[in-house]
Design an enzyme around this catalytic site. Structure first.
Site, PDB file in Angstrom:
ATOM      1  N   HIS A  86       0.847  -1.209   0.000  1.00  0.00           N
ATOM      2  CA  HIS A  86       0.000   0.000   0.000  1.00  0.00           C
ATOM      3  C   HIS A  86       0.873   1.247   0.000  1.00  0.00           C
ATOM      4  O   HIS A  86       1.965   1.247   0.564  1.00  0.00           O
ATOM      5  CB  HIS A  86      -0.995   0.015   1.167  1.00  0.00           C
ATOM      6  CG  HIS A  86      -0.409   0.003   2.546  1.00  0.00           C
ATOM      7  ND1 HIS A  86      -0.079   1.162   3.212  1.00  0.00           N
ATOM      8  CD2 HIS A  86      -0.096  -1.006   3.383  1.00  0.00           C
ATOM      9  CE1 HIS A  86       0.395   0.857   4.416  1.00  0.00           C
ATOM     10  NE2 HIS A  86       0.416  -0.463   4.541  1.00  0.00           N
ATOM     11  N   ASP A  88      -0.425   4.293   0.935  1.00  0.00           N
ATOM     12  CA  ASP A  88      -0.890   5.307   1.892  1.00  0.00           C
ATOM     13  C   ASP A  88      -0.175   5.134   3.226  1.00  0.00           C
ATOM     14  O   ASP A  88       0.349   4.062   3.535  1.00  0.00           O
ATOM     15  CB  ASP A  88      -2.412   5.265   2.076  1.00  0.00           C
ATOM     16  CG  ASP A  88      -2.924   3.948   2.656  1.00  0.00           C
ATOM     17  OD1 ASP A  88      -2.376   2.886   2.302  1.00  0.00           O
ATOM     18  OD2 ASP A  88      -3.883   3.980   3.463  1.00  0.00           O
ATOM     19  N   ASP A 120       6.330   1.324   6.649  1.00  0.00           N
ATOM     20  CA  ASP A 120       4.938   0.882   6.492  1.00  0.00           C
ATOM     21  C   ASP A 120       4.228   1.853   5.564  1.00  0.00           C
ATOM     22  O   ASP A 120       3.667   2.810   6.008  1.00  0.00           O
ATOM     23  CB  ASP A 120       4.240   0.797   7.850  1.00  0.00           C
ATOM     24  CG  ASP A 120       2.839   0.207   7.752  1.00  0.00           C
ATOM     25  OD1 ASP A 120       2.450  -0.240   6.662  1.00  0.00           O
ATOM     26  OD2 ASP A 120       2.119   0.218   8.761  1.00  0.00           O
ATOM     27  N   GLU A 153      -5.128   1.278   2.777  1.00  0.00           N
ATOM     28  CA  GLU A 153      -4.916   0.234   3.789  1.00  0.00           C
ATOM     29  C   GLU A 153      -5.070   0.785   5.191  1.00  0.00           C
ATOM     30  O   GLU A 153      -5.645   0.157   6.063  1.00  0.00           O
ATOM     31  CB  GLU A 153      -3.532  -0.393   3.611  1.00  0.00           C
ATOM     32  CG  GLU A 153      -3.359  -1.715   4.357  1.00  0.00           C
ATOM     33  CD  GLU A 153      -2.849  -1.561   5.787  1.00  0.00           C
ATOM     34  OE1 GLU A 153      -2.868  -2.559   6.514  1.00  0.00           O
ATOM     35  OE2 GLU A 153      -2.446  -0.452   6.189  1.00  0.00           O
ATOM     36  N   GLU A 154      -4.553   2.003   5.388  1.00  0.00           N
ATOM     37  CA  GLU A 154      -4.570   2.586   6.737  1.00  0.00           C
ATOM     38  C   GLU A 154      -5.958   3.055   7.168  1.00  0.00           C
ATOM     39  O   GLU A 154      -6.137   3.477   8.306  1.00  0.00           O
ATOM     40  CB  GLU A 154      -3.568   3.754   6.828  1.00  0.00           C
ATOM     41  CG  GLU A 154      -2.129   3.389   6.485  1.00  0.00           C
ATOM     42  CD  GLU A 154      -1.456   2.491   7.521  1.00  0.00           C
ATOM     43  OE1 GLU A 154      -2.152   2.004   8.435  1.00  0.00           O
ATOM     44  OE2 GLU A 154      -0.244   2.261   7.393  1.00  0.00           O
ATOM     45  N   ASP A 180       3.816  -6.302   3.558  1.00  0.00           N
ATOM     46  CA  ASP A 180       3.360  -5.462   4.673  1.00  0.00           C
ATOM     47  C   ASP A 180       3.286  -6.273   5.959  1.00  0.00           C
ATOM     48  O   ASP A 180       2.315  -6.188   6.696  1.00  0.00           O
ATOM     49  CB  ASP A 180       1.986  -4.864   4.334  1.00  0.00           C
ATOM     50  CG  ASP A 180       1.610  -3.724   5.264  1.00  0.00           C
ATOM     51  OD1 ASP A 180       2.505  -3.168   5.922  1.00  0.00           O
ATOM     52  OD2 ASP A 180       0.414  -3.393   5.335  1.00  0.00           O
TER      53      ASP A 180
HETATM   54 ZN    ZN Z   1       0.932  -1.420   6.367  1.00  0.00          ZN
END
Ligand code: ZN
Length: 297
Positions: A86, A88, A120, A153-154, A180
């Site tokens: 991801h 974001d 991340d 994702e977040e 991730d």
């Molecule tokens: Zn992540």
């Protein structure tokens, strides 16, 4: 594969500069002011995948932030690996807790990259993109590769399900490589084979039709905050088991062999406690810490 270290050495500066340019895009999905940054980060990923050797890549719209899709099909009869990551990131406040002026300006310290998104999930995703680049450029790719890089994702991936449904055919693959996950320790290579999900619930407790004066009503009318506290604390019993009826119906029970293998992973409870500064650990009775965080709800 002996030339991989050489390839990394020769391209290290370029790899870092490219990753840093991705990190510099403040793609915070939970703040709507960053809408344009989300698209910029998605476009950057598209460029990255194409430059790494993909035959095709696109920024595919959803109702929210776009999903980047790319692929390299070398032979349809060979297995296909789907790489998920991801672009974001989480918000950066409180800013004064950062050890650098700008969380989006990467700093290398003690051999580590410090910045929002460095770990991340821009760093990990980028690592897989560069591994792909290496395999393509040195003619060593032995499978088909598809990339799927999302931008929500977040915030719980609200539009990913629908997008996957719509793109079912081109998402066909044999393995999903999730860029991730974590490692047991920095010096312990780790393969994560499963991840736990999340459940969000909103519970509203309503009470009397006005604020009640404690001197007149205290002790005679239930306080919603007490009721809510009781509800929350009764969700888990004294053995760390969730008390909601039916909750465990769909929970997969790991076999004795799986549990044994899991517990062989080098994991130090003492280091774990020290890292988070607690004196004791707590959780479901009958399971080790590594089981509680890996295979139990
Ligand atoms: Zn992540």
């Amino acid at each position: 594969m002996s030339d991989i270290k050489k390839y990394i050495e020769e391209n290290k500066d370029r790899f870092l500069n490219e990753l840093f340019d991705l990190i510099r895009i403040p793609s915070i999905s939970s703040i709507s002011d960053h809408k344009e940054d989300m698209v910029r980060a998605a476009e950057y990923w598209k460029k990255t995948i194409l430059a790494a050797g993909a035959d095709y890549a696109e920024v595919s719209p959803t109702k929210g932030n776009p999903i980047v899709y790319g692929e390299k099909i070398i032979d349809p009869s060979l297995p296909t690996v789907i790489v998920y990551a991801h672009y974001d990131v989480m918000p950066v406040d409180p800013l004064d807790l950062w050890k650098q002026d700008d969380p989006f300006e990467p700093v290398i310290k003690d051999g580590k990259i410090w910045a929002r998104g460095a770990d991340d999930d821009k760093g990990q995703g980028f690592m897989h993109a560069k591994a792909f680049e290496y395999l393509v450029k040195t003619n060593q790719l032995k499978c088909n590769v598809k990339f799927m890089i999302e931008g929500e994702e977040e915030i719980g991936s609200p539009n990913m399900g629908e997008w996957c449904e719509q793109n079912k055919d081109r998402l066909k693959g044999d393995v999903i490589l999730v860029s991730d996950t974590g490692m047991i320790a920095a010096d312990v290579p780790s393969i994560t084979v499963g991840l736990r999900g999340l459940t969000y619930l909103q519970v509203e407790v309503t009470g009397p039709n006005r604020d009640l004066h404690s001197g007149l009503f205290g002790g005679a009318v239930a306080n919603p905050i007490n009721i809510l506290s009781n509800m929350i604390s009764s969700l888990i019993d004294e053995n760390g088991r969730i008390t909601v009826p039916g909750f465990y119906d769909d929970v997969l029970e790991s076999s004795a062999e799986e549990r044994e293998a899991l517990n062989k992973a080098p994991f130090s409870e003492d280091d774990y406690k020290k890292a988070i500064n607690v004196e004791a650990l707590h959780g479901e009775a009958g399971y080790t810490t590594i089981e509680r965080t890996g295979i139990r709800p």
